[in-house]
Design an enzyme around this catalytic site. Sequence first.
Site, PDB file in Angstrom:
ATOM      1  N   GLU A  71       0.816  -1.305   0.120  1.00 26.79           N
ATOM      2  CA  GLU A  71       0.200  -0.153   0.044  1.00 26.79           C
ATOM      3  C   GLU A  71       0.922   1.335  -0.036  1.00 26.79           C
ATOM      4  O   GLU A  71       0.807   2.132  -0.816  1.00 26.79           O
ATOM      5  CB  GLU A  71      -0.836   0.026   1.137  1.00 26.79           C
ATOM      6  N   ASP A 128      -5.467  -3.444  -2.209  1.00 30.20           N
ATOM      7  CA  ASP A 128      -5.455  -2.102  -2.557  1.00 30.20           C
ATOM      8  C   ASP A 128      -3.888  -1.521  -3.197  1.00 30.20           C
ATOM      9  O   ASP A 128      -3.878  -0.653  -3.802  1.00 30.20           O
ATOM     10  CB  ASP A 128      -5.951  -1.197  -1.587  1.00 30.20           C
TER      11      ASP A 128
END
Length: 357
Positions: A71, A128
């Site tokens: 991330e 993500d």
Amino acid sequence: MQTPSQPSPIGPVLARRSALATLAAIACAAPAQPAAASAIFRAEWFQFQSRFLMADGRVVDTGNGGVSHSEGQGWALLFALTADDRPGFERILGWTRRVLRRPGDNLHAWRFKPDAALPVEDPNNATDGDICIAWALLDAGARWDMPDYTMLGTAIARDILRLLVRRVGAYSVLLPGARGFELADGTIINPSYYVFPAFGALARAVPDPAWVRVAADGLVLLRQCRFGRWGLPPDWAVLARADGGLTLPSNWPPRFSFDAVRVPLYLAWAGLGGEPVLERVRNFWIDPANPFMPAWADLTNDRIAPYPASPGVTAIARLAGAQRPTGPVTQRAEGMVADAPDYYSAALSLLVRMAQR
């Protein structure tokens, strides 16, 4: 007590049509043109580098034992691109691919622990992180005329579709990672992993109607993710296969907290400011019954954190239009990296600056 969220009374098909109409209105708007990097953003990015980026390109999570995450690497690539910092982008990408790339596909391991005997002990990915890495590469390839970046971003996007999208009952969902999230009677989802402003770039790179289904169903699920007194989205939820109901999982704190604060960020960034979940989050942030804007809320008993949200979260609140009765939630529309107590708050502040651009 926990209040399970049930499917929309108009049914999954009509709910999806409503979400598709919302997405179509956003897609029909004139595409944003890349803005020149502002002096302020460049200064903030170099301040971020001085505090959280090592010379080899590793982003250090100072609030979490000095680990690194896919991330954070993805966000740093986006920051470097926005600041037009090609040397920084190359360093971050080099470390990310060299250390975190998983064998057998183009995804990335989610965590690096520098002091462990095996720093990458868990090869599972975080979706993500991979979305943001692919998004940064695709935009960098276009902006800097770098076909290799475009090819790599396309390969990651293709593996996201291939490995991380599942049909769960009536919904196409985004798995939080390649393994460990599919249960016998449902699937664990993380609402904050739906990085809505990235989906356009991914869909252009790998044209497939699956992107539209995932984005539309993500909006439908967010509209149904209503827990606790304020009807907030949780950090984690379980989507039931049988009836599409949403409940809170037992192996994570039942909170709107450090993950879920990114839900309003990504919705506002994507131009989805009219989504009902934003209004519910705003109502929580401005609730005059709270002595300050809390860092989290427990969605089973409505207890709030005994300490306020970080400057990065207050920057998201301003982006989402939250104003407390006694004045703005923070003195500045954007947080400053120098004011951030740790990596995560600083990263959220930079993401808000990008969203405002």
